[in-house]
Design an enzyme around this catalytic site. Structure first.
Site, PDB file in Angstrom:
ATOM      1  CE  LYS A 286      51.608  72.301   2.628  1.00 23.98           C
ATOM      2  NZ  LYS A 286      50.945  72.735   1.439  1.00 23.98           N
TER       3      LYS A 286
ATOM      4  NE  ARG B 266      53.831  78.806   0.195  1.00 21.63           N
ATOM      5  CZ  ARG B 266      53.711  78.481   1.644  1.00 21.63           C
ATOM      6  NH1 ARG B 266      53.941  77.314   1.935  1.00 21.63           N
ATOM      7  NH2 ARG B 266      53.687  79.439   2.497  1.00 21.63           N
TER       8      ARG B 266
HETATM    9  C1  9MG Z   1      50.406  79.333   2.040  1.00 19.09           C
HETATM   10  N1  9MG Z   1      50.603  78.169   1.676  1.00 19.09           N
HETATM   11  C2  9MG Z   1      50.741  76.868   2.486  1.00 19.09           C
HETATM   12  N2  9MG Z   1      50.714  75.820   1.796  1.00 19.09           N
HETATM   13  C3  9MG Z   1      50.727  76.141   0.467  1.00 19.09           C
HETATM   14  C4  9MG Z   1      50.778  75.449  -0.629  1.00 19.09           C
HETATM   15  O1  9MG Z   1      50.674  74.168  -0.673  1.00 19.09           O
HETATM   16  N3  9MG Z   1      50.432  76.280  -1.761  1.00 19.09           N
HETATM   17  C5  9MG Z   1      50.545  77.615  -1.900  1.00 19.09           C
HETATM   18  N4  9MG Z   1      50.265  77.890  -3.094  1.00 19.09           N
HETATM   19  N5  9MG Z   1      50.356  78.243  -0.697  1.00 19.09           N
HETATM   20  C6  9MG Z   1      50.554  77.558   0.379  1.00 19.09           C
END
Ligand code: 9MG
Length: 287
Positions: free
Chosen positions: A224, A259
């Site tokens: 990010k 994630r």
């Molecule tokens: C779809 N998506 C993109 N970034 C995310 C994040 O930080 N958390 C979750 N749950 N989904 C995300």
């Protein structure tokens, strides 16, 4: 009220195990970090196979980009992208998560075999809670300020930690009111969704304060822009080490699911951190 496990559709995970690694499977031609290389069913399936080989715990399938500025996708197009992938992966041995906020997609994905609904809108769309209330699917409720098209236009909070926590507590109340068991709920502060880099770093630093009644947390920092900002403007492909470091920091602060795009590196890092924490080398080998 206090739960010992996370119910994720057909799968059940103890809450005292090492954190789970959720691998991102974008079925979107305009994904900001993979340049659309996994667009299309066959490419997505090859990518999923690779993530499984690398030790992924959950596969998060998304048809619509949620990067800042992105527009929503028509329902039929989202279904055309994600349903064939869910159907093909249904028996792959790993829980399948669907990244969607649309109630119709939630219902179709659950019928096709999805185990977890990952909703960046935190189940705020009309009909979303009703779509997921029955059954055993895990539910990830994420915080977002505004919407993907406008969220990065000067995000502002008086108290980012307090406001995100209050939002998550409100979502827990709404889910519980629909009869949803705590064992199905995961909460997510939504790094990068209506937050500046400093907001994100504050949330990461204070992550333990964000849980509601001890419910597990999911953290998504992979590639990010906050990591790009820390690294002086590096593009997403140059943020892999930073992403792994952020995932381990989040785990250290109590994240139960991370994630990520880079599954192999993250699995190795999380297993190593867990073995150090448990003071047992064989802890890294446990699933
Ligand atoms: C779809 N998506 C993109 N970034 C995310 C994040 O930080 N958390 C979750 N749950 N989904 C995300």
């Amino acid at each position: 009220m206090f739960t010992q496990y996370f119910q994720c559709g057909r799968y059940r995970f103890a809450l005292d195990r090492r954190p789970l690694v959720m691998g991102i499977l974008n079925v979107t031609p305009d994904s900001f970090s993979d340049g659309g290389q996994h667009a299309g069913r066959d490419a997505a399936l090859r990518h999923a196979e690779r993530m499984i080989d690398e030790g992924v715990d959950i596969i998060d399938i998304g048809g619509e980009s949620s990067r800042p500025g992105s527009a929503s996708l028509p329902l039929s197009e989202e279904l055309d992208r994600v349903l064939p992938v869910i159907e093909a992966l249904r028996d792959c041995g790993k829980p399948l998560s669907i990244d969607t906020y649309k109630p119709d997609t939630m219902r179709a994905a659950l019928a096709a075999g999805a185990d977890l609904i990952n909703d960046i809108w935190g189940f705020r769309m009309p009909g979303a809670i009703e779509a997921v209330a029955g059954g055993q699917a895990g539910l990830c409720a994420m915080h977002m300020q505004r919407d993907p098209q406008t969220m990065q236009e000067a995000p502002h909070y008086q108290d980012v930690v307090g406001e995100v926590h209050a939002f998550l507590a409100d979502r827990v109340t709404a889910l519980r009111a629909a009869g949803i068991e705590d064992s199905r709920i995961v909460l997510d502060p939504g790094f990068g969704f209506g937050k500046t880099p400093d907001h994100n770093l504050r949330l990461l630093g204070e992550l333990p304060r964000l849980s509601v009644d001890g419910l597990p947390l999911l953290a998504g920092l992979s590639r990010k822009s906050t990591l790009g900002a820390i690294l002086g403007g590096r593009p997403p492909a140059g943020r892999i080490a930073a992403s792994v470091a952020a995932a381990v920091c989040a785990a250290e602060r109590g994240a139960y699911i991370v994630r990520v795009h880079d599954v192999a590196d993250t699995v190795n890092a999380i297993r190593t951190w867990w073995a150090i924490r448990q003071q047992r080398a064989d802890a890294a080998l446990q699933p």
